[in-house]
Design a protein around this motif. Structure first.
Motif, PDB file in Angstrom:
ATOM      1  N   HIS A 395       0.829  -1.116   0.061  1.00 16.71           N
ATOM      2  CA  HIS A 395      -0.058   0.049  -0.109  1.00 16.71           C
ATOM      3  C   HIS A 395       0.877   1.115   0.041  1.00 16.71           C
ATOM      4  CE1 HIS A 395      -4.051  -1.564   1.489  1.00 16.71           C
ATOM      5  NE2 HIS A 395      -3.478  -2.798   0.593  1.00 16.71           N
ATOM      6  N   PRO A 396       0.235   2.395  -0.332  1.00 21.88           N
ATOM      7  CA  PRO A 396       1.112   3.532  -0.331  1.00 21.88           C
ATOM      8  C   PRO A 396       1.096   4.266   1.126  1.00 21.88           C
ATOM      9  CG  PRO A 396      -1.211   4.078  -1.360  1.00 21.88           C
ATOM     10  CD  PRO A 396      -1.189   2.566  -1.049  1.00 21.88           C
ATOM     11  N   CYS A 397       1.960   3.576   1.723  1.00 13.44           N
ATOM     12  CA  CYS A 397       2.124   3.903   3.255  1.00 13.44           C
ATOM     13  C   CYS A 397       2.091   5.287   3.894  1.00 13.44           C
ATOM     14  CB  CYS A 397       3.369   3.334   3.849  1.00 13.44           C
ATOM     15  SG  CYS A 397       3.182   1.315   3.775  1.00 13.44           S
ATOM     16  N   GLU A 447      -4.364  -8.115  -6.781  1.00  7.34           N
ATOM     17  CA  GLU A 447      -5.362  -7.136  -6.877  1.00  7.34           C
ATOM     18  C   GLU A 447      -4.629  -5.790  -6.942  1.00  7.34           C
ATOM     19  OE1 GLU A 447      -8.454  -7.718  -4.032  1.00  7.34           O
ATOM     20  OE2 GLU A 447      -9.188  -9.367  -4.952  1.00  7.34           O
ATOM     21  N   PHE A 448      -5.374  -4.879  -7.495  1.00  3.66           N
ATOM     22  CA  PHE A 448      -4.927  -3.498  -7.153  1.00  3.66           C
ATOM     23  C   PHE A 448      -6.003  -2.579  -7.527  1.00  3.66           C
ATOM     24  CE2 PHE A 448      -3.468  -5.065 -11.421  1.00  3.66           C
ATOM     25  CZ  PHE A 448      -3.991  -3.974 -12.433  1.00  3.66           C
ATOM     26  N   ALA A 491     -13.931   7.036  -6.183  1.00  3.41           N
ATOM     27  CA  ALA A 491     -14.744   5.949  -7.179  1.00  3.41           C
ATOM     28  C   ALA A 491     -13.258   5.396  -7.637  1.00  3.41           C
ATOM     29  CB  ALA A 491     -15.502   6.715  -8.118  1.00  3.41           C
ATOM     30  N   HIS A 492     -13.232   4.227  -8.068  1.00  3.43           N
ATOM     31  CA  HIS A 492     -12.180   3.324  -8.576  1.00  3.43           C
ATOM     32  C   HIS A 492     -12.536   1.963  -9.051  1.00  3.43           C
ATOM     33  CE1 HIS A 492     -12.527   1.812  -4.320  1.00  3.43           C
ATOM     34  NE2 HIS A 492     -12.186   0.811  -5.025  1.00  3.43           N
ATOM     35  N   PHE A 493     -11.806   1.429  -9.856  1.00  2.00           N
ATOM     36  CA  PHE A 493     -11.811  -0.042 -10.407  1.00  2.00           C
ATOM     37  C   PHE A 493     -10.998  -0.795  -9.614  1.00  2.00           C
ATOM     38  CE2 PHE A 493     -13.653   2.150 -14.180  1.00  2.00           C
ATOM     39  CZ  PHE A 493     -14.925   1.127 -14.696  1.00  2.00           C
ATOM     40  N   LEU A 494     -11.489  -1.907  -9.199  1.00  2.00           N
ATOM     41  CA  LEU A 494     -10.675  -2.888  -8.749  1.00  2.00           C
ATOM     42  C   LEU A 494     -10.311  -4.048  -9.775  1.00  2.00           C
ATOM     43  CD1 LEU A 494      -9.579  -4.449  -6.141  1.00  2.00           C
ATOM     44  CD2 LEU A 494     -11.509  -5.778  -5.945  1.00  2.00           C
ATOM     45  N   PHE A 531      -1.551  -2.003  -4.157  1.00  2.00           N
ATOM     46  CA  PHE A 531      -1.339  -3.536  -4.777  1.00  2.00           C
ATOM     47  C   PHE A 531      -1.288  -4.759  -3.752  1.00  2.00           C
ATOM     48  CE2 PHE A 531       0.368  -0.290  -7.447  1.00  2.00           C
ATOM     49  CZ  PHE A 531       0.246  -0.903  -8.865  1.00  2.00           C
ATOM     50  N   GLU A 532      -2.034  -5.964  -3.997  1.00  2.00           N
ATOM     51  CA  GLU A 532      -2.260  -6.947  -2.885  1.00  2.00           C
ATOM     52  C   GLU A 532      -2.016  -8.089  -3.770  1.00  2.00           C
ATOM     53  OE1 GLU A 532      -5.827  -6.555  -0.748  1.00  2.00           O
ATOM     54  OE2 GLU A 532      -5.313  -4.388  -0.145  1.00  2.00           O
TER      55      GLU A 532
END
Length: 538
Positions: A395-397, A447-448, A491-494, A531-532
């Motif tokens: 993640h963007p810590c 995933e991201f 709002a986002h796309f997974l 990112f995961e």
């Protein structure tokens, strides 16, 4: 999973002066009139016993920050600089803690009045449980001065008048280790801890708060910190000889990359090569980063007895205030650390797992005390980690904190930005997974999330240079992400992508994204983040 240095890993937990108690039910209990010093002593022993049940190997207990100390008053020696200790008594300590709202055990005063030493109680109980007890020092704590408090710690406040040049103006509340008077003042407390206690070592926590010098002078002043550590090493060696012990360990908590360390004045290679330190805890300031390049530190220890215990933290990212690491997340980080040679892990701020005991504003539920310690037990065993689901979080810590800069000064954005105003919007991100995905018993998914994306936008995605077929991409629209789910997002796309080998590989992987069409406003920038990687054993 490679066996690493051993199949049974160590847990070296670090506590500041008060968080081990003030987040536990005993904090409220210690304030009741019907609870006396002996009852408080019993509560302290129960807390240590929970560590022992979990298999914690080393308990590093903070006794010093900002020239506050949890050691009994009065100090054993007067300051060499001719000034006075502030606070100089338990009464003053209590008054200043009330002023700061500082975490500490309210019952400490009851213990003092009964002639009991909190640090000695914890030490004795650790030894009763065959655990090592290490005294920890926060080397330049700036809770007072960083914006969390209105004034500096009282002795540093006095130095504003007596020695104004000793203060770090660019790092408010901190002191400049360039000056011998500052270094000697800290060494006096180290010497007192060694004199008072039958301790098993010292840990110097340089990550509170990272900067010991002016930023422009840190690298050139590195020999001063090496000399300082050499003096602590000699104190420990002298004490070991007097007590008939082979060696008293010296540990250091330092930044998570050698580049950061060099820019802060930490000459890690020399500390290891010259045999000054016995263990190192590379760590982020506040979060667990599975991308930490542990192998860089392990390579420095080759041919030495120095151990590596990377830091792990419950918190996930800046502004992700209501979510915490769980076993799959810790197991993933440990998998990476152990595969590259770490000898264990070092939990920090672990009390957040049961934080609601202290305040509803903290994320961890009350029932996690003491159940959260089971998470640490699992991290001791390579077999348990191998049997666990593993959830890698990249993640963007620090996004949202000082333009994505963490407290060391390093830039940690962890976001791919696709700028539609450029001729060829593209970007890359590197993520480390110590996984053999050729193993048929493992399944993995990447995933991201991409914010500021519209349905017409199309991406070309490649992993380690291999383009992912469009029919392998799953994309789902979300209206946003709430604070209860993590960092607030628009709002986002997974995106979900099945991950196998190839294209993924054990170690460092590179994902590349390219925007293949540009529909709509050129000012719009797509941001791929969070990112995961999920790894499950069938």
């Amino acid at each position: 999973m490679p066996s690493g240095p051993n199949d049974q890993y160590k847990i070296v937990i670090n506590w500041d002066e008060g968080a081990m108690y003030s987040f536990c039910p005993m904090q409220a209990a210690s304030e009741r009139d019907d609870v006396d010093a002996e009852a408080i002593k019993g509560m302290l022993e129960e807390i240590v016993d929970e560590h022992a049940k979990a298999g914690v190997d080393v308990l590093a207990h903070g006794v010093f920050s900002g020239f506050f100390s949890m050691m009994p008053y009065p100090r054993l020696h007067e300051p060499a600089d001719g000034g006075r200790h502030i606070p100089a008594s338990s009464e003053e300590h209590h008054q200043w803690c009330q002023k700061y709202g500082k975490f500490w055990l309210t019952g400490f005063k009851k213990l003092r009045d009964a002639g009991l030493d909190l640090v000695e109680i914890v030490l004795a109980r650790c030894h009763h449980n065959d655990m090592q007890f290490v005294v920890a020092f926060r080397m330049n704590d700036r809770h007072a001065g960083s914006g969390q408090e209105t004034t500096y710690y009282p002795r540093i406040e006095q130095w504003k008048t007596d020695h104004p040049e000793w203060l770090l103006e660019e790092h408010p509340g901190g002191v400049d280790y360039k000056y011998e008077g500052v270094r000697n003042a800290v060494l006096e407390f180290v010497a007192e801890a060694i004199e008072r206690y039958d301790l098993d070592g010292i840990e110097l926590d340089w990550m509170r708060w990272c900067h010991m010098f002016k930023s422009s002078e840190a690298a050139e002043n590195a020999p001063l910190l090496t000399d300082f550590i050499g003096k602590v090493r000699k104190m420990l060696d002298d004490a070991a000889a007097e007590r008939g012990r082979d060696r008293l360990p010296l540990g250091v908590r330092i930044a998570q990359s050698l580049d950061e360390c060099a820019n802060l004045g930490y000459d890690i290679a020399t500390w290891i090569k010259d045999g000054l330190v016995d263990y190192i805890c590379p760590t982020d300031f506040y979060f667990t980063d599975p991308n930490t390049p542990i192998d860089d530190f392990v390579n420095l220890t080759e041919g030495t007895a120095c151990k590596i215990y990377p830091g792990i933290h419950p918190s996930i990212a800046w502004q992700s205030d209501q979510t915490l690491m769980g076993l799959p997340e810790y197991a993933a980080a440990a998998q990476n650390f152990y595969a590259y040679g770490a000898h264990g892990v070092s939990p920090y701020n672990f009390m957040y797992h049961w934080g609601k005991v202290r305040s509803p504003s903290y994320p961890g539920p009350v029932e996690m005390w003491p159940n959260a310690f089971k998470l640490l037990t699992a991290l001791k065993s390579a077999d348990e980690i191998a049997a666990s689901d593993r959830h890698y979080l990249f993640h963007p810590c620090w996004t949202g904190h000082r333009d994505s800069h963490c407290p060391t000064g390093a830039y940690r954005h962890n976001i791919i930005v696709l700028d539609r105003s450029t001729d060829d919007p593209r970007g890359t991100f590197t993520f480390r997974i110590a996984e053999d995905l050729t193993d048929d018993s493992l399944s993995a998914t990447l995933e991201f999330k991409i914010t500021y994306m519209i349905a017409a936008d199309q991406l070309e995605i490649a992993i380690n240079g291999d383009v992912v077929p469009d029919d392998a991409l799953e994309r789902q629209w979300y209206v946003g992400q709430s604070p209860q789910e993590g960092r607030p997002l628009a709002a986002h796309f997974l995106y979900r992508i099945p991950l196998g080998s190839p294209p993924a590989k054990f170690g460092d992987n590179v994902i590349t994204m390219r925007l293949t069409n540009r529909v709509g406003m050129t000012q719009r920038r797509l941001m791929a983040q969070e990112f995961e990687v999920f790894v499950r054993k069938s």
